[in-house]
Each structure stands twice: as C-alpha cells, then as structure tokens.
Motif scaffolding. Structure first.
Motif, PDB file in Angstrom:
ATOM      1  N   LEU A 142       0.837  -1.210   0.000  1.00 29.38           N
ATOM      2  CA  LEU A 142       0.000   0.000   0.000  1.00 29.38           C
ATOM      3  C   LEU A 142       0.867   1.253   0.000  1.00 29.38           C
ATOM      4  O   LEU A 142       0.624   2.199  -0.761  1.00 29.38           O
ATOM      5  CB  LEU A 142      -0.902  -0.004   1.241  1.00 29.38           C
ATOM      6  N   ARG A 143       1.900   1.240   0.845  1.00 30.05           N
ATOM      7  CA  ARG A 143       2.734   2.434   0.978  1.00 30.05           C
ATOM      8  C   ARG A 143       3.660   2.624  -0.204  1.00 30.05           C
ATOM      9  O   ARG A 143       4.270   3.695  -0.340  1.00 30.05           O
ATOM     10  CB  ARG A 143       3.534   2.357   2.279  1.00 30.05           C
ATOM     11  N   SER A 144       3.792   1.609  -1.050  1.00 34.04           N
ATOM     12  CA  SER A 144       4.586   1.778  -2.266  1.00 34.04           C
ATOM     13  C   SER A 144       3.836   2.610  -3.290  1.00 34.04           C
ATOM     14  O   SER A 144       4.432   3.293  -4.113  1.00 34.04           O
ATOM     15  CB  SER A 144       4.908   0.409  -2.884  1.00 34.04           C
ATOM     16  N   ILE A 145       2.500   2.543  -3.224  1.00 35.89           N
ATOM     17  CA  ILE A 145       1.702   3.188  -4.265  1.00 35.89           C
ATOM     18  C   ILE A 145       1.844   4.707  -4.205  1.00 35.89           C
ATOM     19  O   ILE A 145       1.850   5.376  -5.232  1.00 35.89           O
ATOM     20  CB  ILE A 145       0.213   2.750  -4.158  1.00 35.89           C
ATOM     21  N   ASN A 146       1.979   5.279  -2.987  1.00 32.63           N
ATOM     22  CA  ASN A 146       2.222   6.729  -2.931  1.00 32.63           C
ATOM     23  C   ASN A 146       3.653   7.041  -2.483  1.00 32.63           C
ATOM     24  O   ASN A 146       3.951   8.141  -2.056  1.00 32.63           O
ATOM     25  CB  ASN A 146       1.198   7.438  -2.043  1.00 32.63           C
ATOM     26  N   ARG A 147       4.510   6.053  -2.606  1.00 31.70           N
ATOM     27  CA  ARG A 147       5.947   6.221  -2.347  1.00 31.70           C
ATOM     28  C   ARG A 147       6.262   6.740  -0.963  1.00 31.70           C
ATOM     29  O   ARG A 147       7.181   7.544  -0.783  1.00 31.70           O
ATOM     30  CB  ARG A 147       6.565   7.125  -3.420  1.00 31.70           C
ATOM     31  N   MET A 148       5.542   6.277   0.044  1.00 35.34           N
ATOM     32  CA  MET A 148       5.872   6.679   1.406  1.00 35.34           C
ATOM     33  C   MET A 148       7.211   6.094   1.842  1.00 35.34           C
ATOM     34  O   MET A 148       7.816   6.542   2.814  1.00 35.34           O
ATOM     35  CB  MET A 148       4.778   6.234   2.380  1.00 35.34           C
ATOM     36  N   HIS A 149       7.675   5.077   1.116  1.00 39.89           N
ATOM     37  CA  HIS A 149       8.952   4.462   1.497  1.00 39.89           C
ATOM     38  C   HIS A 149      10.140   5.338   1.153  1.00 39.89           C
ATOM     39  O   HIS A 149      11.249   5.065   1.604  1.00 39.89           O
ATOM     40  CB  HIS A 149       9.119   3.118   0.788  1.00 39.89           C
ATOM     41  N   ASP A 150       9.915   6.393   0.362  1.00 39.58           N
ATOM     42  CA  ASP A 150      11.028   7.269  -0.014  1.00 39.58           C
ATOM     43  C   ASP A 150      11.828   7.728   1.188  1.00 39.58           C
ATOM     44  O   ASP A 150      13.011   8.010   1.095  1.00 39.58           O
ATOM     45  CB  ASP A 150      10.484   8.515  -0.728  1.00 39.58           C
ATOM     46  N   LEU A 151      11.134   7.825   2.338  1.00 44.16           N
ATOM     47  CA  LEU A 151      11.782   8.345   3.539  1.00 44.16           C
ATOM     48  C   LEU A 151      12.786   7.375   4.118  1.00 44.16           C
ATOM     49  O   LEU A 151      13.750   7.769   4.760  1.00 44.16           O
ATOM     50  CB  LEU A 151      10.729   8.603   4.617  1.00 44.16           C
ATOM     51  N   LEU A 152      12.513   6.076   3.941  1.00 41.45           N
ATOM     52  CA  LEU A 152      13.358   5.083   4.586  1.00 41.45           C
ATOM     53  C   LEU A 152      14.618   4.873   3.765  1.00 41.45           C
ATOM     54  O   LEU A 152      14.542   4.636   2.570  1.00 41.45           O
ATOM     55  CB  LEU A 152      12.603   3.751   4.695  1.00 41.45           C
ATOM     56  N   PRO A 153      15.776   4.955   4.422  1.00 46.16           N
ATOM     57  CA  PRO A 153      16.989   4.666   3.678  1.00 46.16           C
ATOM     58  C   PRO A 153      17.108   3.167   3.402  1.00 46.16           C
ATOM     59  O   PRO A 153      16.619   2.350   4.175  1.00 46.16           O
ATOM     60  CB  PRO A 153      18.101   5.145   4.617  1.00 46.16           C
ATOM     61  N   GLY A 154      17.735   2.823   2.294  1.00 45.28           N
ATOM     62  CA  GLY A 154      18.038   1.421   2.033  1.00 45.28           C
ATOM     63  C   GLY A 154      16.922   0.619   1.404  1.00 45.28           C
ATOM     64  O   GLY A 154      17.026  -0.592   1.288  1.00 45.28           O
ATOM     65  N   THR A 155      15.832   1.273   0.992  1.00 46.25           N
ATOM     66  CA  THR A 155      14.781   0.520   0.318  1.00 46.25           C
ATOM     67  C   THR A 155      14.993   0.602  -1.189  1.00 46.25           C
ATOM     68  O   THR A 155      15.530   1.580  -1.694  1.00 46.25           O
ATOM     69  CB  THR A 155      13.388   1.081   0.644  1.00 46.25           C
ATOM     70  N   ARG A 156      14.579  -0.444  -1.897  1.00 51.62           N
ATOM     71  CA  ARG A 156      14.612  -0.365  -3.357  1.00 51.62           C
ATOM     72  C   ARG A 156      13.529  -1.246  -3.926  1.00 51.62           C
ATOM     73  O   ARG A 156      12.949  -2.077  -3.209  1.00 51.62           O
ATOM     74  CB  ARG A 156      15.981  -0.765  -3.907  1.00 51.62           C
ATOM     75  N   SER A 157      13.229  -1.048  -5.188  1.00 45.86           N
ATOM     76  CA  SER A 157      12.152  -1.808  -5.797  1.00 45.86           C
ATOM     77  C   SER A 157      12.434  -2.023  -7.273  1.00 45.86           C
ATOM     78  O   SER A 157      13.241  -1.310  -7.873  1.00 45.86           O
ATOM     79  CB  SER A 157      10.826  -1.066  -5.624  1.00 45.86           C
TER      80      SER A 157
END
Lengths: 269, 268
Positions: free
Chosen positions: B64-79
């Motif tokens: 769900l949080r990938s759809i509005n890119r809320m993960h941008d805040l977390l360092p070290g994530t990728r997709s």
C-alpha cells in the motif's frame, strides 16, 4: 532505603536553599533602585549600582542568542532528521564533548581567535564565547524535542503532498516549538551566569558601553572584581549582584517551566 | 467487472472522467537485503474498493505504501517493476512525488490529525497545493467534510482543536483532509482497527459513498470488513500475491488452498 533516598533528595536541594538564604541576608540590604539604575561609584564614595553590568549582561545574552539559537536549532533539526547517519553521530558526539568542555577553555579559545587578532577585548568576543557554550545545549534539546513529535504527524503531512523541508518547518518544528523554547531558555539561564568565558573576552568595563567592539561589563564579571576587592562597600554590592543574578536565572527557569506546562496543557496526549 | 454493484454504476453516470486506474506490473520491494514483496502484478479498478488481506508481515502495508511512495523516507529501500497511475510510472524518480501524493490520498491506522483546528486540518493540503482564496477555501473545507460525513457534527466548531474530536471523528477528519486534495486514489491502512464497532460501521458506509468517485484500496486485518466493503480482494502471504479476484468469489470459492486456509481461520 526510602528514607535514604528522601535524605539524598533533600540534600540535593539544600545548597540552593542555603545559597538563597545567604544571598538574601548579605545582599538584600544593598539592593535598591539605585543598584539597577546607577553607575558604579569610585572607591570611597558610598552608593552606586551596577547598571552597566546589567545592560552588559543583557547585551551579551542577546549576542549569544542571536548566534547560538539559529545554529543550535538548525543542528538539532539535522540530528533529529538524520538520526542514523554517520555525520549525525559524529556531530552528536562532538556536541556532547563541547557541552562538557570547561568554560575557561571556551574563553581561551575565543581570546585566541577573536581578541588577539584585533588586539582588544570586545562584547562581540564575549557573546560568541557564550554562544559556543549555548549551541550544544540548544542542539541536543531541539533534537530531543523533535524526536518526541510523533512520526505519524510527519507521515500525515508528507501524504498530503508536503515536501520534506516544508514538513520539517510547518509540522515538526511547530509541534516541537514549546519544547525548543524551553531548551533555549534553559541554555540562556545557563550562560547568564558564566564568568570564565568572559574573563578574557568581554573583560569588564567600569563605564557604560553598548559598543560591540569595546570591552563590556557583565554581572558575573562585576561580582568577581568587587568580591576580590578590599572594600567593604564593594563586597555588599557584589552580594546584591549575586542575588540579582540568581533571581534572573530563577525567573528564566520559571518561564521555561511555564512554557513546558502549556505544551502539555492542550490536546489529549 | 460483471460483479459491479448498482451503486458503482450510478457513480459512473456522473460523467467524472475515468481516472485513478492503478496497474501494478512485476513489482518487487526490498528493505535493505530483506525482500518484502515478490513480483506483484494486479490492477486496481477505479470506482471500486480493493481490500488487501493477509497475516501480519505479509507485505500488504508495504505494498500500500509503495503506491504513494511513502517508502522514499526510509533509507536502504529499493524496488523493481512498475506501478502505473493512469499510465504514468509512480516509481519514476523524475516524477514529482509531491504531486503524486496529492493525487493519491492516504489514511493511516492511527488517526493523526495535526494539533490544529478542524478547519486548518482540512485546509492543510489545499493551502499548499492550490492557494485558494478565503471563500474558495471555505467551500473546499465544507465539501471535504461533507464527503467524509463529518460536516453536520463539526460545522459549529470548525475553529476548535481537532484533538477534541472522538476517535472515529478524528479518523473521518483524516479522510476529509485527504479528500480536500481531490485525489483520484484513496489508500487506507487499517483505518478502523482502533475504532469501536459503531465508528467502524460509519467508516465502512463512507467508503461505499466515496467509491463512486475514487479508487479505494484498504488494508484490513478484519476479514468480515473486507467482505463488507470491498469489490475485490487481494490475499498476500509472505510477500507474495496469492490470489486476487472479486471478493464474493475469493471468500466463497477461493482457487488457492492457502487462501481458503486463511479465510477459514486455519492460520494468520
């Protein structure tokens, strides 16, 4: 066990009570309107006050705050928003070291870089020395307060399309503001009575001065020079000065308490 | 699409352009070295409610949080893979994430109103994004609160603190706050998990209304809730999309054994 901790708690507050009592006994008699409005009198003349020292202390606090608050708050914001980063942990460690640095060392540092090159003491050098002492206090207080802002508020602002910097300013900083103000006031209270950093920077001045580039008087400096003088009248003025200084610090601390209280007063959590 | 309800059809008849289609293609996601989502592909249909279900840690919230890119805040994530909103890849680094989040509203598990007035909470997004005049803003705030079925309860105290509202009201305020941005898609991360049954029911009824105009995606732990509110359901397990289909079918005749095991309560 409980009795021991109660005893320790009482012992911890005892010095303040004793100091206050002593200052009231020794200083209250010299405390009058002239103390706040009159200039120091030459030796032998009775009366006189510390108007120049009071003004000097206010000016030094203003200079220190003008430099120390923006830098300290900015650094604290950085530490809070990049808590895991390598630069952040280095900065955090160094600011803790700076916080523990003996204040006389800060004074020598300011003398070396701000007094020696221009070859005379100045209010500016004193203010900067005090700012150096303020920065780590304000930075760590800001960091702690920003960390208390729930992450959910940050997320709410970001999810509404707020850019990160704007989220920091409008949501995070504003929510943390009362706490930061408290931290700033505590830092001001702490530097208001500092003597060592001013000894070879602001230096002290028997005359009225508001010039940034001239030596300036300050309450702690005046207390120091009066207390080590051989004159009875100056001694009692020093006591009065100490009482005023303590009252100043108490008032600032009370304001800080009040600001903290109002922070928890509104809202649910 | 044969299972569309009459309500949905009525929504289409308003002539709102068909926006808010989300197409997910081979999407995988990592937190550092740990892969959280494996090769997810699905289409989120406009004017429908899609429920994401699955046991804790299955990746439904991450998705769900990938759809509005809320993960941008977390360092070290990728997709890897693509998430297309109306044909545009939301994961494209060149895409303005600020604009994206205005088009995709989000409501969180714990209601998170700003410690401000009710009015200021709803006006928060439009103030930044559209710079409306005072009267326009009044209109936007009223509309958003009406759409969130909160207007009648708060219209006389718009200037009082949002923190004085009840839990259910706070959550509807957060929905109104998201709606004020006029999003195409509304993401809800367990919006009712902290609410009592009556407040929960009000949120569910609200979703029925809102889906006339929006694409709605809701993460829920509550299978009954998924059954009540959603047109389609996606079942996630261990970071994989196990089954995705019309809610009626998924609950009554699941194709996958693991889906059946989960919805009959054998694990999770």
């Amino acid at each position: 066990m409980i009795a021991l901790t109660v005893l320790a708690a009482l012992l911890a507050t005892l010095p303040l009570v004793l100091i206050l009592g002593l200052l009231l006994k020794q200083g209250a008699s010299s405390l009058n309107w002239a103390f706040f409005t009159a200039m120091p009198k030459p030796v032998g003349e009775s009366g006189g006050g510390m108007a120049n020292a009071l003004a000097g202390t206010m000016m030094l606090i203003a200079i220190a705050s003008a430099i120390g608050l923006p830098v300290g708050i900015g650094a604290g914001m950085y530490l809070a928003e990049h808590r895991g980063g390598r630069l952040a942990s280095v900065v955090r460690f160094l600011s803790d070291v700076l916080n523990g640095l003996p204040s006389i060392v800060v004074g020598i540092f300011a003398w070396q870089f701000l007094v020696r090159p221009v070859k005379h003491f100045s209010a500016l050098a004193g203010g900067i020395a005090l700012a150096v002492m303020m920065i780590p206090l304000v930075a760590r207080a800001t960091e702690e307060m920003i960390r208390l802002v729930p992450n959910s508020l940050r997320e709410a602002a970001l999810a509404l399309g707020y850019p990160r910097w704007r989220t920091s300013l409008t949501v995070v900083l504003r929510t943390a503001l009362p706490g930061i103000v408290t931290g700033a006031l505590v830092a001001v209270a702490r530097i208001a009575g500092e003597t060592a950093p001013l000894l070879f920077t602001a230096f002290g001045n028997q005359f009225w001065s508001t010039s940034l580039t001239q030596p300036i008087s300050a309450l702690p400096l005046q207390i120091f020079s009066y207390a080590i003088s051989p004159y009875e009248e100056w001694h009692s003025l020093a006591w009065a000065g100490a009482l005023v200084l303590l009252a100043l610090v108490l008032v600032i601390s009370l304001i800080a308490r009040f600001v903290t209280r109002s922070r928890f007063g509104h809202g649910h959590d | 699409m044969t299972d569309q309800s009459p309500v949905t059809r009525a929504g289409n008849a308003t002539g709102v352009p068909q926006v808010g289609a989300v197409a997910v293609e081979n999407f995988s996601f990592w937190y550092g070295a740990k892969q959280a989502l494996f090769d997810i592909s699905l289409n989120l249909v406009p004017r429908e409610v899609t429920a994401l279900i699955g046991p804790s840690g299955c990746g439904k919230s991450t998705f769900l949080r990938s759809i509005n890119r809320m993960h941008d805040l977390l360092p070290g994530t990728r997709s890897t893979g693509r998430i297309l909103l109306d044909g545009e890849d939301v994961l494209d680094r060149r895409l303005d994430v600020v604009q994206l989040r205005q088009r995709i509203g989000m409501v969180f598990q714990r209601s998170n109103p700003f410690p401000k007035s009710i009015y200021d909470n709803v006006a928060w997004g439009p103030r930044l994004n559209r710079r409306p005049s005072r009267s326009e803003l009044d209109e936007i705030v009223e509309q958003a609160l009406r759409r969130a079925a909160l207007w009648d309860e708060v219209k006389d105290r718009l200037r009082t603190s949002a923190l004085g509202l009840s839990g259910g009201q706070q959550q509807r305020l957060c929905i109104a706050r998201a709606l004020a941005n006029e999003p195409e898609v509304l993401l809800l991360d367990e919006p009712a998990s902290a609410l009592d049954p009556i407040a929960t029911q009000r949120i569910e009824e609200l979703l029925w209304e809102l889906k006339k105009e929006l694409t709605i995606v809701i993460v829920t732990h509550n299978l009954q809730q998924a059954g009540r509110v959603s047109d389609r359901t996606a079942f996630f397990y261990l970071g994989q999309l196990i089954e995705y289909g019309p809610t009626d079918q998924l609950f009554t005749a699941p194709r996958e054994e693991r889906t059946e095991a989960y919805i009959t309560g054998r694990f999770g």
